[in-house]
Design a protein around this motif. Structure first.
Motif, mmCIF file in Angstrom:
data_model
loop_
_atom_site.group_PDB
_atom_site.id
_atom_site.type_symbol
_atom_site.label_atom_id
_atom_site.label_comp_id
_atom_site.label_asym_id
_atom_site.label_seq_id
_atom_site.Cartn_x
_atom_site.Cartn_y
_atom_site.Cartn_z
ATOM 1 N N ARG A 99 -54.125 -45.163 3.170
ATOM 2 C CA ARG A 99 -55.526 -44.762 3.006
ATOM 3 C C ARG A 99 -56.235 -44.681 4.356
ATOM 4 N NH1 ARG A 99 -58.109 -45.634 -2.215
ATOM 5 N NH2 ARG A 99 -56.474 -45.943 -3.746
ATOM 6 N N HIS B 187 -57.221 -37.224 -6.116
ATOM 7 C CA HIS B 187 -56.996 -38.540 -5.528
ATOM 8 C C HIS B 187 -57.451 -38.562 -4.073
ATOM 9 C CE1 HIS B 187 -55.448 -42.556 -5.398
ATOM 10 N NE2 HIS B 187 -54.649 -42.274 -4.390
ATOM 11 N N ILE C 244 -60.244 -41.121 -2.458
ATOM 12 C CA ILE C 244 -59.991 -41.963 -1.274
ATOM 13 C C ILE C 244 -61.086 -41.742 -0.236
ATOM 14 C CG2 ILE C 244 -58.458 -42.294 0.714
ATOM 15 C CD1 ILE C 244 -56.112 -41.775 -1.254
ATOM 16 N N GLU D 264 -64.460 -43.224 -1.472
ATOM 17 C CA GLU D 264 -64.463 -44.687 -1.373
ATOM 18 C C GLU D 264 -64.657 -45.145 0.060
ATOM 19 O OE1 GLU D 264 -60.805 -45.973 -3.150
ATOM 20 O OE2 GLU D 264 -61.442 -45.362 -5.156
#
Length: 74
Positions: free
Chosen positions: A2, A45, A49, A52
């Motif tokens: 990440r 996704h 990521i 976030e």
């Protein structure tokens, strides 16, 4: 992984072979796969990521990151 995705998203797209002045989720995804930062990742996704991490691809100035700061994978 990440953290590597976030670092790549903050790079100038031209440093990674993209032709546009800004990342889109699709071009970032292609660059991440090409650079072997990920094997595969869905657009959804990838967007989660970045959200976030507080990274927006819209209108965000990109910083030139020296190649030595890009994470090595292997």
């Amino acid at each position: 992984v990440r953290a590597a995705i976030v670092r790549y998203a903050q790079m100038d797209p031209k440093q990674l072979g993209a032709t546009g002045p800004r990342w889109s989720l699709r071009t970032l995804r292609a660059a991440l796969i090409r650079q072997r930062a990920v094997r595969n990742i869905s657009i959804q996704h990838l967007g989660r990521i970045l959200a976030e991490a507080g990274v927006s691809l819209r209108g965000q100035p990109v910083a030139a990151v020296p190649p030595s700061k890009v994470p090595a994978l292997g």
